[in-house]
Design an enzyme around this catalytic site. Structure first.
Site, PDB file in Angstrom:
ATOM      1  N   GLU A 167     -24.063  -4.285   9.487  1.00  0.00           N
ATOM      2  CA  GLU A 167     -23.392  -4.563   8.885  1.00  0.00           C
ATOM      3  C   GLU A 167     -24.161  -4.465   7.482  1.00  0.00           C
ATOM      4  O   GLU A 167     -24.529  -3.728   6.670  1.00  0.00           O
ATOM      5  CB  GLU A 167     -22.492  -5.411   8.428  1.00  0.00           C
ATOM      6  CG  GLU A 167     -21.253  -5.850   7.755  1.00  0.00           C
ATOM      7  CD  GLU A 167     -20.245  -6.465   7.830  1.00  0.00           C
ATOM      8  OE1 GLU A 167     -19.939  -7.207   8.931  1.00  0.00           O
ATOM      9  OE2 GLU A 167     -19.002  -6.695   7.095  1.00  0.00           O
ATOM     10  N   GLY A 168     -25.314  -5.292   7.430  1.00  0.00           N
ATOM     11  CA  GLY A 168     -25.898  -5.765   6.127  1.00  0.00           C
ATOM     12  C   GLY A 168     -26.913  -4.791   5.886  1.00  0.00           C
ATOM     13  O   GLY A 168     -27.312  -5.043   5.107  1.00  0.00           O
TER      14      GLY A 168
END
Ligand SMILES: *[C@@H]1O[C@H](CO)[C@@H](O)[C@H](O)[C@H]1NC(C)=O
Ligand SMILES: *[C@@H]1O[C@H](CO)[C@@H](O)[C@H](O)[C@H]1NC(C)=O
Ligand SMILES: *[C@@H]1O[C@H](CO)[C@@H](O)[C@H](O)[C@H]1NC(C)=O
Ligand SMILES: *[C@@H]1O[C@H](CO)[C@@H](O)[C@H](O)[C@H]1NC(C)=O
Length: 405
Positions: A167-168
């Site tokens: 996600e990051g």
């Protein structure tokens, strides 16, 4: 009469050959190889967050740039109702909740292209927590989601819980793509080029139940095991991501995390409410938050009559939490604070992990080979057609003359 007829047909044949040669020459000169404009390809990504689900439709030209598509967001839709984790006790409802948005999104895609649309469903922190608590419930929710999407005429790519690191990293790709760190359109050269300065921005994302920090590490201390490697527009990037899930750290953190699950992209919304997204200095931010937190309930509720009374008292705690996170956990100071930009959208494109995911995915979606055609100047083409028609008419006359006399 006989001599006349022979002379006549010879003259006719001579004219016929001349006209044909002219037509041939006309259709051969100034013919160029041209490529047809690239066709548009589409992809869809569901972002299933802890408090709600969104669907994004992306498009890019099928001729990619160094193998990666130049992607733009064409449509987005907020799924009605809460996040999919709240359907844990009734998983088919999780699938049903997506139908309305899917049908809306399919209207954006030309019918002939729908079968080729890659559709991906990614769930984040809320589902990570559910999987910790009851993995069979999480699996069932995802299975129902997959079942629903497969009922539609699209290329379904999977429904998964993505890790905080993914996600990051995808969020980092999104931010840097939108801020043109990877590729930039050069109006002078009429093409996409790699920017000269090899700079990129770090990305911080505060989600409902987790927070991520991502950047390209500099120096030799790098532990390559903690970086993810991406190839975008022909260049390699190693991105370091650390994901903090807001539970299990300590009791205070847990309590604050609970408060935050009201919030989505909380950095932005909370600071936006306090008018702090315009690049104010750290001192101003501190002062504004202190001042806000010192106000009485009567004062607040009369000043913000439209604001949800549930949410109003939480801005103080949330803003303090964000400030603590940025200063104590991420070690921002007075100087580096000025490099922080709070963003929810760049242009009309939402900032989140989905665009970055789509960009990386375009590397795998095969490019359509460019279509070459022969191009002719319209006037030459018209002349060639005219001469061919004339030659045909003359040939017909010659045939009639030979047959009937
Ligand atoms: C996990 O979820 C399933 C399906 O919702 C439910 O039947 C089961 O009782 C749950 N298990 C626990 C330990 O909560
Ligand atoms: C593609 O790669 C070349 C170098 O290999 C670079 O000069 C060019 O700018 C790149 N194109 C884009 C769109 O980044
Ligand atoms: C990276 O991972 C490999 C295998 O998992 C391990 O052997 C190695 O020690 C790790 N390196 C560092 C610097 O952590
Ligand atoms: C990015 O896309 C490549 C395929 O081009 C894939 O192998 C890789 O797993 C993707 N990266 C991540 C972190 O998902």
């Amino acid at each position: 009469m006989f001599i006349n007829k022979k002379l006549f047909t010879t003259a006719l044949l001579g004219l016929l050959v001349t006209l044909s040669i002219i037509a041939l020459v006309l259709s051969l000169v100034r013919v160029e190889d041209v490529t047809l404009p690239p066709t548009v390809q589409y992809g869809m990504v569901f972002d299933a967050g802890s408090s709600h689900t969104s669907l994004f439709v992306y498009e890019w030209d099928s001729d990619k740039q160094n193998n990666t598509g130049v992607v733009s967001q064409t449509f987005s839709c907020d799924v009605q109702g809460p996040g999919i984790t709240s359907y844990a006790n009734d998983p088919p409802k999780a699938g049903d909740s997506l139908r309305e948005c899917l049908e809306e999104a399919l209207k954006v895609v030309p019918a002939a292209k729908q079968r080729d649309v890659s559709v991906y469903f990614g769930a984040t922190a809320g589902m990570r927590l559910l999987r910790e608590q009851n993995s069979s419930a999480a699996d069932q929710v995802l299975a129902e989601v997959a079942k629903t999407i497969q009922e539609y005429p699209v290329a379904f790519c999977g429904a998964q819980i993505i890790t905080g690191e993914e996600e990051g990293a995808y969020g980092w790709i999104t931010i840097n793509y939108l801020l043109e760190s990877f590729t930039k359109y050069s109006p002078k050269a009429h093409m996409w080029v790699h920017p000269e300065a090899d700079d990129s921005f770090g990305a911080l994302d505060l989600g409902g139940a987790s927070t991520q920090i991502s950047f390209v590490p500099k120096g030799s201390f790098i532990n390559w095991n903690e970086t993810s490697r991406f190839t975008l527009y022909g260049y390699n990037y190693n991105i370091y991501t650390h994901s903090y899930t807001c539970y299990g750290q300590n009791e205070m953190w847990k309590r604050l995390a609970k408060e935050l699950i009201v919030a989505f992209s909380a950095f932005y919304y909370n600071f936006k409410f306090l008018n702090l997204t315009e690049g104010q200095s750290l001192a101003t931010v501190r002062e504004t938050i202190e001042h806000f937190c010192a106000r009485t309930w009567e004062d607040l509720s009369s000043n913000y009559p439209e604001e949800n009374p549930e949410r109003l008292p939480k801005y103080c705690a949330n803003a303090n939490y964000i400030l603590t996170l940025l200063l104590d956990a991420y070690k921002f100071d007075e100087v580096s604070w000025n490099n922080i930009f709070f963003q929810i959208k760049v242009g009309s494109t939402s900032v989140g992990w989905t665009l970055g995911y789509m960009l990386n995915l375009t590397n795998m979606i095969p490019a359509e080979a460019p279509v070459w055609v022969k191009g002719h100047t319209p006037s030459l083409w018209a002349a060639a057609v005219a001469f061919i028609t004339l030659a045909l008419a003359l040939g017909l006359v010659a045939l009639l003359v030979l047959l009937w006399t």
